[in-house]
Write a protein that holds these residues in place. Structure first.
Motif, PDB file in Angstrom:
ATOM      1  N   GLN B 120       0.845  -1.189   0.000  1.00  0.00           N
ATOM      2  CA  GLN B 120       0.000   0.000   0.000  1.00  0.00           C
ATOM      3  C   GLN B 120       0.885   1.244   0.000  1.00  0.00           C
ATOM      4  O   GLN B 120       2.070   1.145   0.344  1.00  0.00           O
ATOM      5  CB  GLN B 120      -0.899   0.008   1.243  1.00  0.00           C
ATOM      6  CG  GLN B 120      -2.191  -0.780   1.075  1.00  0.00           C
ATOM      7  CD  GLN B 120      -2.095  -2.187   1.598  1.00  0.00           C
ATOM      8  OE1 GLN B 120      -1.780  -2.377   2.769  1.00  0.00           O
ATOM      9  NE2 GLN B 120      -2.338  -3.177   0.756  1.00  0.00           N
ATOM     10  N   VAL B 124       0.159   6.806   5.485  1.00  0.00           N
ATOM     11  CA  VAL B 124      -1.144   6.424   6.040  1.00  0.00           C
ATOM     12  C   VAL B 124      -1.786   7.651   6.695  1.00  0.00           C
ATOM     13  O   VAL B 124      -1.210   8.256   7.600  1.00  0.00           O
ATOM     14  CB  VAL B 124      -0.993   5.266   7.057  1.00  0.00           C
ATOM     15  CG1 VAL B 124      -2.343   4.902   7.669  1.00  0.00           C
ATOM     16  CG2 VAL B 124      -0.374   4.052   6.366  1.00  0.00           C
ATOM     17  N   SER B 127      -8.666   8.937   8.473  1.00  0.00           N
ATOM     18  CA  SER B 127      -9.794   9.307   7.606  1.00  0.00           C
ATOM     19  C   SER B 127     -10.328  10.703   7.931  1.00  0.00           C
ATOM     20  O   SER B 127     -10.883  11.385   7.069  1.00  0.00           O
ATOM     21  CB  SER B 127     -10.899   8.266   7.688  1.00  0.00           C
ATOM     22  OG  SER B 127     -11.396   8.169   8.994  1.00  0.00           O
ATOM     23  N   SER B 149      -8.466   4.709   8.089  1.00  0.00           N
ATOM     24  CA  SER B 149      -7.350   5.467   7.502  1.00  0.00           C
ATOM     25  C   SER B 149      -7.253   5.136   6.015  1.00  0.00           C
ATOM     26  O   SER B 149      -7.876   4.187   5.543  1.00  0.00           O
ATOM     27  CB  SER B 149      -6.039   5.098   8.198  1.00  0.00           C
ATOM     28  OG  SER B 149      -5.782   3.722   8.023  1.00  0.00           O
ATOM     29  N   LEU B 150      -6.459   5.933   5.316  1.00  0.00           N
ATOM     30  CA  LEU B 150      -6.252   5.682   3.879  1.00  0.00           C
ATOM     31  C   LEU B 150      -4.760   5.622   3.598  1.00  0.00           C
ATOM     32  O   LEU B 150      -3.983   6.385   4.182  1.00  0.00           O
ATOM     33  CB  LEU B 150      -6.928   6.774   3.046  1.00  0.00           C
ATOM     34  CG  LEU B 150      -8.452   6.635   3.148  1.00  0.00           C
ATOM     35  CD1 LEU B 150      -9.066   7.851   3.767  1.00  0.00           C
ATOM     36  CD2 LEU B 150      -9.060   6.300   1.817  1.00  0.00           C
ATOM     37  N   ALA B 151      -4.387   4.702   2.714  1.00  0.00           N
ATOM     38  CA  ALA B 151      -2.972   4.566   2.341  1.00  0.00           C
ATOM     39  C   ALA B 151      -2.746   5.357   1.059  1.00  0.00           C
ATOM     40  O   ALA B 151      -3.325   5.044   0.021  1.00  0.00           O
ATOM     41  CB  ALA B 151      -2.640   3.094   2.122  1.00  0.00           C
ATOM     42  N   TYR B 152      -1.936   6.411   1.167  1.00  0.00           N
ATOM     43  CA  TYR B 152      -1.654   7.237  -0.003  1.00  0.00           C
ATOM     44  C   TYR B 152      -0.192   7.081  -0.427  1.00  0.00           C
ATOM     45  O   TYR B 152       0.703   6.924   0.423  1.00  0.00           O
ATOM     46  CB  TYR B 152      -1.900   8.717   0.310  1.00  0.00           C
ATOM     47  CG  TYR B 152      -3.376   9.110   0.351  1.00  0.00           C
ATOM     48  CD1 TYR B 152      -4.356   8.306  -0.218  1.00  0.00           C
ATOM     49  CD2 TYR B 152      -3.771  10.304   0.955  1.00  0.00           C
ATOM     50  CE1 TYR B 152      -5.697   8.674  -0.169  1.00  0.00           C
ATOM     51  CE2 TYR B 152      -5.108  10.678   0.998  1.00  0.00           C
ATOM     52  CZ  TYR B 152      -6.071   9.855   0.432  1.00  0.00           C
ATOM     53  OH  TYR B 152      -7.385  10.221   0.477  1.00  0.00           O
ATOM     54  N   SER B 251      -4.869   8.743  -5.437  1.00  0.00           N
ATOM     55  CA  SER B 251      -4.736  10.021  -4.727  1.00  0.00           C
ATOM     56  C   SER B 251      -4.243  11.157  -5.630  1.00  0.00           C
ATOM     57  O   SER B 251      -4.344  12.320  -5.250  1.00  0.00           O
ATOM     58  CB  SER B 251      -3.786   9.860  -3.531  1.00  0.00           C
ATOM     59  OG  SER B 251      -2.516   9.436  -3.982  1.00  0.00           O
ATOM     60  N   GLY B 268      -7.778   4.600  -1.777  1.00  0.00           N
ATOM     61  CA  GLY B 268      -6.375   4.664  -1.390  1.00  0.00           C
ATOM     62  C   GLY B 268      -5.502   4.168  -2.536  1.00  0.00           C
ATOM     63  O   GLY B 268      -5.990   3.942  -3.651  1.00  0.00           O
ATOM     64  N   ASP B 269      -4.226   3.995  -2.265  1.00  0.00           N
ATOM     65  CA  ASP B 269      -3.264   3.598  -3.301  1.00  0.00           C
ATOM     66  C   ASP B 269      -2.609   2.267  -2.917  1.00  0.00           C
ATOM     67  O   ASP B 269      -2.270   2.067  -1.744  1.00  0.00           O
ATOM     68  CB  ASP B 269      -2.164   4.653  -3.433  1.00  0.00           C
ATOM     69  CG  ASP B 269      -2.729   6.044  -3.697  1.00  0.00           C
ATOM     70  OD1 ASP B 269      -3.828   6.136  -4.271  1.00  0.00           O
ATOM     71  OD2 ASP B 269      -2.068   7.031  -3.310  1.00  0.00           O
ATOM     72  N   SER B 384      -6.781   0.989   4.463  1.00  0.00           N
ATOM     73  CA  SER B 384      -6.127   1.504   3.248  1.00  0.00           C
ATOM     74  C   SER B 384      -7.096   2.200   2.303  1.00  0.00           C
ATOM     75  O   SER B 384      -6.679   2.905   1.407  1.00  0.00           O
ATOM     76  CB  SER B 384      -5.439   0.355   2.507  1.00  0.00           C
ATOM     77  OG  SER B 384      -6.408  -0.529   2.022  1.00  0.00           O
ATOM     78  N   GLY B 385      -8.410   1.989   2.493  1.00  0.00           N
ATOM     79  CA  GLY B 385      -9.380   2.506   1.538  1.00  0.00           C
ATOM     80  C   GLY B 385      -9.526   1.545   0.361  1.00  0.00           C
ATOM     81  O   GLY B 385      -8.857   0.511   0.305  1.00  0.00           O
TER      82      GLY B 385
END
Lengths: 164, 433
Positions: B120, B124, B127, B149-152, B251, B268-269, B384-385
């Motif tokens: 990912q 991180v 959110s 949370s989101l992994a960018y 993202s 996310g990515d 990670s989204g």
């Protein structure tokens, strides 16, 4: 009994044109002003009787296909919204009579009818200037009203039977 | 291509199993299974709606696509359907219609996933920060979608670096050199540049010049499309070793100035990679055998999500969240049912469900709808989204890792299911080798 007599007939293109002035929709939701659901188990789409605001509606489609499927005539169409409705039972009497007549024309009738529906039909129907479809709802069955192809213009011509 | 008639280990006829299961869906539980030669419509056991519905369900479960046509002029009986399925299974594969779905292409060659990896974006982000960036009420993504949370991707990361990282990892894990690859098949819903992602990966990994590089589409369904293509290439004998790579960096495109947070905030990515080998050529060790694939397109939901480039830049996004959520859950449950029926593997005995994960809330709903434990779904999207085509890949990698930790005889099958705009859908299964 009253003595009804036919004094005039409205031509097919005019009928289609009048019907086009009634309720018409380009999207599935717009047809009956309610959500349309797909059958999770197999095929067909339906509306809930308590939600549907009418039982028949015209529509313009981008494409239409008729198919003889397990001896049943079914329609699949794509609306202008891009939404697809599959396996609608065809209940248009003229079209059912036409396929019945086709079925009584010698050997390999199903294969020949299939060939007609896959080739000539597309050309004759989709290129017709008064091509028009009306979708109806069945009476409640299994707690749902199923979408069916109620009317399809143009009406099939007897001489088309000679073509397959 | 249709299910070939290969009796299961228990000796049961798979066609009869499918027919019985599909028939049961159309009638109430009290209805006895009919005599095989009875005409189901004439006797009133099924009406014409249910007959067509039954045939469609059998088609989906068996992969035979022309049942209706074959059964014209035949009695509407179980015997007719059974005969049509058996007849179809005898046809040579070369004459099979292209719409029949992909299955064990050569009937005998098994394809294994021998290694997997996922990664990912390294950054991180809670959110709540994403809520703020998109101008949404703080806590909306967590409360409404269940995303913590989101992994960018960081500035140094992109589809190529993430994809290459996972591909190198699987090669290392399986002790293969990049020069052994016959194909690199890549999929991404965010990489639209040229050279294409597969070509860039080819150069980055230093694959042989005559190793093929292919990009396949499908949005979030991309991994299944890529695996199906890889399986076909290996089973047909033109390839022995293939790397399937997914990589998505949302993202950079789904930014607050381009799209609404209710859509852009979900993504996310990430990336994933899988090494596929013919079973006969595998070097032993851990592996999962790919089953058949089934694919389709439910066009009635096409309007629920549309993404197009705007003239002069930006994105035109049509996103009907509620409608899409309903459609996604319904369709994934249907695919899981079809995979269950075609594989003969009951969902209760599946070790992991590597599905598309739109968001954690919908994943929980899917588990509930399917009647299985939510624990069987690796909860990737919570932290990670939605990773696009890499979502299913990340979930599959985790499911494979969980299986690898178990003793060989305790490993369980894995179901794969995903969706893409259209509404495209696909499914498959894997069994321990």
């Amino acid at each position: 009994m009253r003595d009804f007599r036919k004094t005039a007939a409205v031509a097919e293109p005019e009928v289609a044109s009048y019907l086009g002035k009634a309720e018409c929709s380009d999207s599935l939701r717009g047809l009956f002003e309610c959500a349309i659901h797909e059958n999770r188990q197999g095929s067909g789409v339906y509306a809930y009787p308590t939600e549907a605001r009418r039982s028949i509606c015209g529509c313009h489609t981008k494409n239409l296909r008729l198919e003889l499927y397990g001896n049943e005539l079914r329609a699949t169409l794509v609306l202008f919204s891009g939404e697809v409705a599959r396996d609608l039972p065809v209940v248009d009497r003229d079209w059912l009579d036409f396929t019945d007549a086709a079925e009584n024309r010698g050997a390999n009738r199903a294969a020949r009818l299939e060939r007609f529906l896959n080739s000539q039909f597309q050309y004759k129907i989709m290129s017709c200037p008064h091509y028009f479809v009306r979708i109806g709802l069945t009476r409640p069955y299994r707690e749902a009203c199923w979408l069916m192809l109620d009317t399809l213009f143009p009406i099939p011509k007897a001489d088309w039977l000679e073509e397959f | 291509m249709a299910l070939r008639q290969t009796p299961s280990l228990k000796g049961e006829d798979p066609f009869r199993r499918i027919i019985e299961a599909c028939f049961r869906r159309e009638v109430d539980s009290a209805t006895p299974f009919p005599n095989e030669t009875e005409d189901l419509i004439e006797t009133g056991i099924l009406d014409s709606m249910a007959w067509v519905s039954f045939l469609r369900a059998v088609e989906t479960a068996s992969g035979v696509s022309d049942l209706g046509s074959v059964l014209n002029e035949q009695p509407a009986s179980i015997a007719s359907v059974l005969a049509a399925l058996r007849e179809s299974s005898k046809k040579p594969l070369a004459s099979d219609h292209s719409q029949r779905g992909i299955c064990r292409p050569a009937g005998t060659l098994s394809v294994l996933i021998t290694a997997s990896c996922s990664a990912q974006g390294s950054c991180v982000v809670p959110s709540e920060e994403v809520d703020r960036a998109f101008g949404m009420p703080i806590g909306k993504l967590r409360k409404r979608a269940g995303i913590e949370s989101l992994a960018y991707a960081t500035k140094r990361e992109n589809e190529l670096t993430l994809g290459a990282k996972t591909a190198e990892e699987v090669l290392r894990d399986a002790s293969y050199g990049a020069q052994e690859l016959d194909w690199i098949i890549a999929t991404s819903e965010t990489h639209h540049d040229y050279p294409a992602l597969s070509a860039q990966l080819h150069s980055r990994l230093l694959a042989r010049e005559n190793c093929g590089a292919l990009d396949v589409g499908g949005g979030c369904l991309g991994l299944l499309n890529a695996l199906a293509v890889a399986q076909s290439l290996i089973a047909s004998g033109v390839a022995r070793t293939i790397a399937v790579v997914t990589a998505d960096v949302h993202s950079r495109t789904l930014t607050p100035d381009c799209v609404a947070g209710e859509f852009g905030g979900l993504f996310g990515d990430g990336a994933s990679a899988f090494l596929l080998r013919r079973e006969e050529d595998a070097r032993g060790g851990f592996g999962y055998r790919l089953g058949e694939f089934l694919f389709g397109c439910a066009g009635q939901y096409a309007a629920a999500i549309r993404v197009a480039g705007k003239k002069g830049g930006g994105l035109d996004v049509k996103f009907e969240g509620e409608a899409l959520s309903r459609a996604a859950i319904t369709r994934m449950e249907m695919v899981i049912s079809a995979v269950e029926m075609r594989s003969g593997i009951p969902r209760a005995s599946v070790g992991g469900f590597a599905t598309h994960q739109p968001n954690p809330r919908l994943l929980t709903l899917l588990a509930k709808q399917c009647g299985v434990s939510p624990d069987a779904f690796p909860p990737i999207c919570r932290t990670s989204g939605n990773l696009g085509s890499s979502m299913c890949g990340a979930a599959l990698h985790t499911a494979l890792q969980n299986a690898a930790r178990a003793e060989a005889r305790q490993r369980k099958p894995i179901f794969l299911t995903s969706l893409g705009p259209g509404l495209l859908f696909g499914g498959s299964w894997l069994t321990p080798a």
